[in-house]
Design an enzyme around this catalytic site. Structure first.
Site, PDB file in Angstrom:
ATOM      1  N   SER A   1     -10.034   0.091   6.819  1.00 51.98           N
ATOM      2  CA  SER A   1      -9.394   0.180   5.499  1.00 51.98           C
ATOM      3  C   SER A   1      -8.720  -1.097   5.024  1.00 51.98           C
ATOM      4  O   SER A   1      -8.299  -1.179   3.870  1.00 51.98           O
ATOM      5  CB  SER A   1      -8.366   1.322   5.499  1.00 51.98           C
ATOM      6  OG  SER A   1      -9.026   2.557   5.449  1.00 51.98           O
TER       7      SER A   1
ATOM      8  N   LYS B   1       0.856  -1.198   0.000  1.00 48.43           N
ATOM      9  CA  LYS B   1       0.000   0.000   0.000  1.00 48.43           C
ATOM     10  C   LYS B   1       0.888   1.243   0.000  1.00 48.43           C
ATOM     11  O   LYS B   1       1.890   1.298   0.719  1.00 48.43           O
ATOM     12  CB  LYS B   1      -0.915  -0.013   1.225  1.00 48.43           C
ATOM     13  CG  LYS B   1      -2.003   1.062   1.213  1.00 48.43           C
ATOM     14  CD  LYS B   1      -2.934   0.918   2.425  1.00 48.43           C
ATOM     15  CE  LYS B   1      -4.017   1.985   2.438  1.00 48.43           C
ATOM     16  NZ  LYS B   1      -4.885   1.868   3.633  1.00 48.43           N
TER      17      LYS B   1
ATOM     18  N   SER C   1      -9.809   2.441   2.554  1.00 52.36           N
ATOM     19  CA  SER C   1      -8.876   3.126   1.687  1.00 52.36           C
ATOM     20  C   SER C   1      -7.957   2.203   0.904  1.00 52.36           C
ATOM     21  O   SER C   1      -7.372   2.603  -0.102  1.00 52.36           O
ATOM     22  CB  SER C   1      -8.014   4.070   2.522  1.00 52.36           C
ATOM     23  OG  SER C   1      -7.179   3.319   3.408  1.00 52.36           O
TER      24      SER C   1
END
Ligand SMILES: [Zn+2]
Lengths: 507, 504
Positions: A181, A82, A157
């Protein structure tokens, strides 16, 4: 051959590489090819580190060929990182324009652990800007699309990481979970994602959203892969003061136990407050069949009451903006990142203001303003102070619930993946996506999402949230593994195996 | 506008007749730890800009702090020495405000839970003990350093551009805050100075900081307000920064008393503001106005866990506390045999440690005190510097003393040697050689001078020979003149009497 490699699990790839059936370079190349083919449609990656990844894989091959002791059980397996986790020399943006072009001069602790374990980092995945969002539409670099249906969101997210898994671009991914997330993207993409106990995985080098909530964690398509990755990244880190000085939990052993022994004799609590109103019918029916499956496997199902959960969302949207308003203050154009208006006449203050105005997106600004307000003199007690009290009450709700049950379960997300653009103008509707995941974040307990099936009403995957008590990762993984095995036994397939083929049109 | 309405200064004595000053002193001390407060970077002063930095103290994305245990221990030590309670649990908080030399745009500090609180420091002011109550001592990190280029004042206003050095960012600080100090009247400036001096000596004795006011490792902000005699409440205060020496502390307080008194007497109000002390003019000038009251939005630092000093640790630290400076002073006074007045003068002149070092280098306490207390004191006064700032070391003073005792210098010559050292002419030996100051101890040239003098004044010679020895003064004067004062008068006397065959 190449397509076959990308559909294998991390555990399978690791043993194939270790036995020299395939080389790490072949595995890496297969995934890079897959990214090249499908990512123009999916847009899971913000940056692909082809050369670095291949060099890393070659080093793993060299070590195996030289007969050196393997660094870890996942050596040579590719991973999607990420873009909120810094990696030395690799562009890291956290999905924001304000960090466009920044090359970190250091590695996050988890990056270092991944590299030391011989895990091949393919690149950086897309995300909502600074992890603020539930759809990845808040990325400054365009949305990511859900491989189940390219018109849908992949969650957020960490939508880039979940989409990369669902698109078979990587068998492993790193997410970060502040209010859901990791879990909500896993839920809407039919993949697995775990948020460890707060402090279980180091935050050093993870760009902060809300420090008291942020927790990096492992993501994969199977529970075993998730557990294997969990053991690589977990553990005490002296660079993170909130890191727990505890040994790494034996979650891989817990998965094996869940696969072998199931959940017979375990008490599983269904949280009364996490279901019903606001939850999509297809999600609720999938959840009900999950409960039935666990019950049939010998678990005792109890209903638990957590009365303060209903205040969780409100408390979360005071604590998170407060902390992030302060955490994001460092993006001021002085030392790194974007710099606007520095023409020799503007003051430092003007440059800061212009840069922040241009570099931050609307959602980020919204939360900075909310947080600045909530922390202001005269409002602090009413907002931040009250929210902290709610947090304590929610923690107490969990403590009471764990006196009645070994783990708690709920739907991971109130809905299946919604359409891109559907909720962008309605922040409140967007915030409701985290209804089920926020209580666990506020309490700092471990929680994960495993696919519970396909919703009858939308044909899209549904996630089952399993929550353990603090440091209770092992029983959480045991239940997850047992459930996954039970689903396979009942349906003859897993949810990720039902992801539609994406025949990319590389452009 | 405040400049236009400037009402000047009121006579100091007049000001004190109408108003009572209320002092508040905030002292920041940079701790002498090897590494910074929240990262492993070194803290040394004077390194090339931006060479003592890392992801944490530069606030790179993703970096976060960890607490330096040594700094916590130093803070505990300071708290204990100031008779404070040490918190069983305390927290760090974030103080949020934007400034380019502060990398995170918040400072990690302590807000409502300081590590030490509720203490006091007894300060000697002209022979009287004044108890200064300590509100709190808390830990925080320093900011980086801005250098403003262009513009007249060296301040940011009007500068063309600014340079940032983050070496100092994250250096551990302890801020020591007094409670309001009232009832000091005319002595307020002296009390302020004595407090900072006592605190400096204490911190030096604790060995937690090099307490260099000139390098900024000890910084004082002086808060001052005036209240009309008999008024029920404190007046509005100003906070004067940039007070970089003990003398400045005293001058700044004194100036603010006369400035505020004049405004109040003219019916004007005092603005709550930060003022800057100007060393060259001895005045203060308005800085950042606090009317747009800064809201620091303090909240508990979520990247750190609470600090919980175990009681055994606190007691271990207590056991390491050194002899406190005032106890040490009492002991020294007894050892040196100084009177109260002598000791007080020495303390006031900041000469205790200089005398101590001079004694250690071999001088007697009386000789050491006499040098630092009188001749060198005058020299320091003339130059407008402190004793310690004089370019002469205790070792050099002790060397001069020893030369006098050995008869190699007269008192007068010794002062000339000291003048030479102060003028940068080198060590005492070098000054003596270069200036030709050694006592003429060789009898041959003396004898020649004596013979000449006796020949020139036969009447005097005859008087002496006949027993009027007191007449010898005229001969001694002539000999001293001939030897340019370098002769030992005692020896000359002996030789004169011997030459004339008179028994001494
Ligand atoms: Zn540093």
């Amino acid at each position: 051959m190449s397509a076959d490699l990308t559909r294998r699990s991390a555990a399978e790839l690791a043993s194939a590489i270790a036995s020299r059936e395939v080389s790490a370079v072949e595995v890496t190349r297969a995934h890079l090819d897959r990214i090249g083919a499908v990512d123009p449609d999916v847009h899971a990656f913000l940056h692909v580190s082809d050369e670095l990844a291949l060099a890393q894989a070659a080093e793993v091959d060299r070590a195996f060929d030289a007969g050196e002791q393997s660094a870890s059980p996942l050596a040579g397996v590719p991973l999607a990182l990420k873009d909120i986790v810094v990696q030395k020399g690799v562009p890291t943006t956290a999905g924001s324009k304000i960090l466009e072009g920044w090359l970190p001069p250091y590695d996050a602790t988890i990056t270092r652990k991944l590299l030391d374990a011989g895990i091949v980092i393919l690149g950086k995945t897309n995300m909502d800007e600074f992890a603020m969002g539930s759809s990845t539409e808040n990325s400054a670099y365009g949305p990511t699309r859900n491989p189940w249906d390219l018109s849908k969101i992949p969650g957020g997210s960490g939508g880039g990481s979940s989409a990369a898994l669902a698109a078979f671009e990587a068998p492993l991914a790193i997410g970060t979970d502040t209010g859901g997330s990791i879990r909500q993207p896993a839920s809407v993409t039919g993949t697995v994602g775990a948020k460890p106990t707060y402090g279980g995985v180091s935050r050093y080098g993870v760009i902060a959203l809300a420090s008291s909530l942020d927790q990096p964690g492992p993501c994969a398509r199977t529970v075993l892969d998730t557990a294997m990755l969990h053991e690589v990244i977990a553990g005490h880190d002296p660079m993170d003061a909130t890191s727990i000085p505890q040994p790494v939990p034996n979650v891989v052993a817990a998965v094996r136990r869940g696969q072998a022994d199931g959940v017979a004799g375990m008490k599983i609590g269904v949280v009364k407050q996490l279901g019903g109103q606001g939850y999509q019918p297809g999600v609720l029916s999938s959840f009900r069949s999950a409960v039935e499956q666990l019950q049939a496997a010998g678990a005792e199902i109890v209903e638990v009451d957590c009365p303060h959960f209903e205040y969780g969302l409100a408390a979360y949207y005071l604590i998170l903006p407060s902390e992030c308003s302060s955490n994001l203050a460092r993006f001021d154009a002085m030392r790194y990142g974007l710099r606007i208006g520095d023409d020799g006449t503007a003051s430092a203050e003007q440059v800061m203001s212009l840069t922040r105005g241009a570099g931050f997106g609307a959602e980020v600004k919204r939360r900075i303003i909310l947080g600045t307000y909530a922390l202001s003199a005269g409002y602090y007690d009413a907002y931040y102070g009250s929210a902290q009290k709610v947090r304590t009450l929610i923690r107490q709700d969990f403590e009471k619930a764990y006196q009645q049950a070994d783990v708690l379960i709920s739907p991971a997300s109130p809905t299946t993946a919604f359409g891109i653009g559907e909720k962008v103008d309605d922040p409140m509707a967007m915030y409701l996506n985290d209804l089920a995941t926020i209580p666990g974040s506020l309490a700092g307990i471990p929680a994960m999402s495993v696919p519970s099936g396909i919703a009858a009403d939308t044909g899209l995957p549904v996630g089952l949230q399993i929550m353990g008590p603090a440091l209770g990762e092992e029983r959480m993984y045991r239940v997850a593994a047992a459930f996954e095995a039970g689903y396979l036994a009942e349906h003859g397939t897993t949810v990720p195996q039902q992801i539609p083929a994406l025949e990319g049109t590389a452009r | 506008m405040s400049e236009l309405m400037d009402s000047g200064l009121m006579d100091y004595d007049e000001a004190l007749e109408r108003f009572d000053p209320v002092l508040g002193l905030e002292v920041h001390v940079e701790l002498g730890t090897v590494t910074k407060m929240f990262c492993g970077c070194p803290t040394g002063f004077g390194a090339a800009p931006n060479t003592q930095v890392c992801p944490v103290c530069l606030a790179l994305p993703g970096a976060m702090p960890t607490v330096n245990r040594q700094a916590v221990e130093y803070a505990i030590k300071i708290g204990l020495a100031l008779n404070c309670e040490i918190a069983e649990l305390c927290r760090f908080s974030r103080k949020n405000y934007y400034y380019p030399d502060m990398p995170k745009n918040y400072q990690i500090s302590q807000y409502d839970e300081p590590i030490a609180f509720g203490g006091y420091l007894d300060v000697d002011v002209d022979g009287e003990t004044v108890r200064i109550e300590i509100e709190r001592a808390h830990m925080e990190e320093d900011t980086g350093k801005s250098t403003h280029i262009g513009g007249a004042t060296g301040r940011i206003h009007g500068a063309e551009y600014s340079l940032l050095d983050y070496n100092r960012a994250g250096v551990p600080l302890v801020e020591i805050v007094t409670k309001p100090v009232t009832g000091t009247g005319k002595a307020a400036p002296a009390v302020a100075r004595a407090y900072v001096a006592a605190l400096r000596d204490l911190l030096a004795a604790l060995d937690v900081s090099d307490v260099r006011m000139d390098q900024g490792s000890l910084r004082c902000d002086a808060n001052l307000s005036l209240m009309e005699k008999g008024a029920p409440e404190f007046g509005t205060r100003t906070e004067t920064k940039n007070v970089n020496s003990l003398r400045s502390v005293e001058r700044a307080v004194r100036y603010e008393i006369t400035r505020q008194a004049a405004r109040l007497a003219a019916g004007q109000t005092i603005k709550q503001e930060t003022r800057h002390f100007d060393e060259s003019t001895g005045t203060t000038a308005a800085g950042r106005s606090k009317e747009t009251a800064e809201d620091y939005r303090y909240f508990p630092e979520p990247d750190l866990v609470p600090v919980t000093p175990e009681r055994e640790w606190v007691e271990r630290v207590r056991a390491t506390l050194p002899e406190l400076p005032w106890l040490r002073r009492a002991r020294q006074q007894a050892e040196w045999g100084f009177t109260d007045l002598e000791m007080r003068d020495l303390v006031a002149a900041d000469g205790v440690s200089l005398v101590e070092q001079t004694v250690a280098a071999g001088a007697s306490p009386g000789e050491a005190r006499s040098w630092w207390g009188s001749y060198l004191g005058q020299q320091a006064n003339n130059r407008g510097v402190t004793l310690a700032e004089l370019p002469i070391s205790p070792t050099q003073v002790a060397a001069v003393v020893s030369l006098v005792n050995d008869g190699k210098l007269t008192a007068k010559l010794a002062r000339q040697v000291v003048d030479g050292v102060l003028a940068g002419e080198g060590e005492p030996d070098q000054v003596i050689a270069a200036r030709g100051l050694a006592v003429v101890s060789d009898d041959a040239p003396l004898q020649q001078a004596i013979d000449d003098a006796l020949a020139a004044q036969p009447d005097v010679a005859e008087k002496i020979r006949s027993g009027k020895v007191q007449a010898i003064g005229a001969i001694l004067g002539a000999v001293m003149k001939a030897t340019r004062g370098q002769a030992d008068a005692g020896r000359v006397r002996e030789l004169v009497l011997k030459t004339l065959g008179v028994d001494s």
